[in-house]
Design a protein around this motif. Sequence first.
Motif, short mmCIF file in Angstrom:
data_model
loop_
_atom_site.label_atom_id
_atom_site.label_comp_id
_atom_site.label_asym_id
_atom_site.label_seq_id
_atom_site.Cartn_x
_atom_site.Cartn_y
_atom_site.Cartn_z
N GLU A 81 -4.61 7.42 -0.44
CA GLU A 81 -4.68 7.43 -1.90
C GLU A 81 -4.49 8.85 -2.43
O GLU A 81 -3.95 9.06 -3.50
CB GLU A 81 -6.01 6.88 -2.38
CG GLU A 81 -6.14 5.38 -2.12
CD GLU A 81 -7.51 4.86 -2.55
OE1 GLU A 81 -8.36 5.71 -2.86
OE2 GLU A 81 -7.72 3.64 -2.55
N SER B 143 -0.78 13.30 -14.01
CA SER B 143 -1.94 12.77 -13.29
C SER B 143 -1.56 11.62 -12.38
O SER B 143 -2.37 11.19 -11.55
CB SER B 143 -2.99 12.30 -14.30
OG SER B 143 -2.47 11.26 -15.11
N GLY B 144 -0.37 11.08 -12.53
CA GLY B 144 0.06 9.95 -11.71
C GLY B 144 0.02 8.62 -12.45
O GLY B 144 0.52 7.62 -11.94
N GLY B 145 -0.57 8.61 -13.64
CA GLY B 145 -0.63 7.37 -14.41
C GLY B 145 0.73 7.01 -15.01
O GLY B 145 1.60 7.86 -15.18
N ARG B 146 0.88 5.73 -15.31
CA ARG B 146 2.15 5.25 -15.85
C ARG B 146 2.35 5.77 -17.27
O ARG B 146 1.44 5.74 -18.09
CB ARG B 146 2.16 3.73 -15.83
CG ARG B 146 3.47 3.10 -16.29
CD ARG B 146 3.44 1.60 -16.07
NE ARG B 146 3.43 1.29 -14.64
CZ ARG B 146 3.33 0.05 -14.14
NH1 ARG B 146 3.18 -0.97 -14.97
NH2 ARG B 146 3.34 -0.15 -12.85
N VAL C 15 6.24 9.29 -14.33
CA VAL C 15 4.80 9.11 -14.50
C VAL C 15 4.22 10.34 -15.17
O VAL C 15 4.87 11.39 -15.29
CB VAL C 15 4.11 8.89 -13.13
CG1 VAL C 15 4.61 7.61 -12.48
CG2 VAL C 15 4.35 10.09 -12.21
N ARG C 16 2.96 10.22 -15.59
CA ARG C 16 2.26 11.39 -16.10
C ARG C 16 1.95 12.33 -14.94
O ARG C 16 1.97 11.93 -13.78
CB ARG C 16 0.97 10.95 -16.78
CG ARG C 16 1.17 10.06 -17.99
CD ARG C 16 -0.16 9.73 -18.62
NE ARG C 16 -0.02 8.81 -19.75
CZ ARG C 16 -1.02 8.40 -20.51
NH1 ARG C 16 -2.26 8.85 -20.26
NH2 ARG C 16 -0.80 7.57 -21.51
N GLY D 121 7.18 -0.29 -14.62
CA GLY D 121 7.20 0.96 -13.89
C GLY D 121 8.58 1.45 -13.51
O GLY D 121 8.71 2.48 -12.85
N THR E 132 5.19 15.07 -17.92
CA THR E 132 5.64 13.98 -17.05
C THR E 132 6.35 14.56 -15.83
O THR E 132 6.77 15.72 -15.81
CB THR E 132 6.60 13.04 -17.79
OG1 THR E 132 7.69 13.82 -18.32
CG2 THR E 132 5.90 12.32 -18.93
#
Length: 324
Positions: A14, A100-103, A97-98, A84, A146
């Motif tokens: 992860e 931070s890894g978020g979509r 993605v952002r 995605g 991004t």
Amino acid sequence: MTPDTDSDTTTTAEAAPQTLASWPARAGAFAIDVLVGSAVLATLALVAWTAPLRGWLWWVFTVAAALVVLVMAVNRLVLPAIRGFSLGRALFGVEVVRRSGGRAGVWRLLARDLAHLLDTAALSVGWLWPLWDRRRRTFADLLLGTEARESRSGPRDVRRFTAGVLIAAALLCVLAVTLSYVVVYRHDRAIENARAQIIEQGPRIVEQMLSYQRESLQQDFSHAQSLTTDEYRKQLIEQQQAVQDAGVTSNEYWAVSSAVVPNPPVTPTSASMLLAMQGQRGNDPNNLKFITATVRVDFEKTGGQWRVADLTVLKKPLMNQGGQ
């Protein structure tokens, strides 16, 4: 105490960062998502510009362009926010993605695409910035926070569908150009041919219709009637009858100048002209009256031949006595 190996492996997986997408992959995704649609839009805009403003063909091209924009927006903004990936990004294994890894959501993706204008405005340096930036970011990525990374999920094989989209885009461009040629270009050519024909034939038709000799009156009158439309022929016959009732005098006209009237505009089957006429009237060659007149003539093309549909005298004939 025995360490929890499975738990450590999961945590490590992860925590493992995603690999950043390569510049060629990003360029390929952009070409599929944006450049293909832009080429279609450019083609539709060009053919719409050649079509009559707000005519049916102009509306067809305008609506088609609006649908292309809608499809591009759904593919570029909505699908990545929901699934995605877009078509081009799925094909090249890229996702945005952002940091931070978020979509990234729809609005962030929209703002990012608008910010790409800065990448272009800076002599396109922004598009090349990922080649030496540590996080491979464009100016738009720097502004919106991004990143473009290799995709971990998404369709595995979209090549066939992408090929279908490319073929459909090419066919749409070919269809638009073909339709524009058939409807617009050929129509314009037909108008140009009609204008050239009426410039050449119009004055001669009017000369023959207005000229007659006492010795060949009926033959000249019959020929004049053949140069008119069915509707105007009735009026011409009435005028010819009035000439006979008043006593036949030879009448000969020739056009000294002429011009096509712009209103109403020339069509492949109709046109109007202004003509300045000169001529001579009389039966005695030694005692002729010279005449001048200005007329407006409407022409219609029927049966492949231009005919007089209406004739209006703007300046009535003026006669000057001639002689030896």
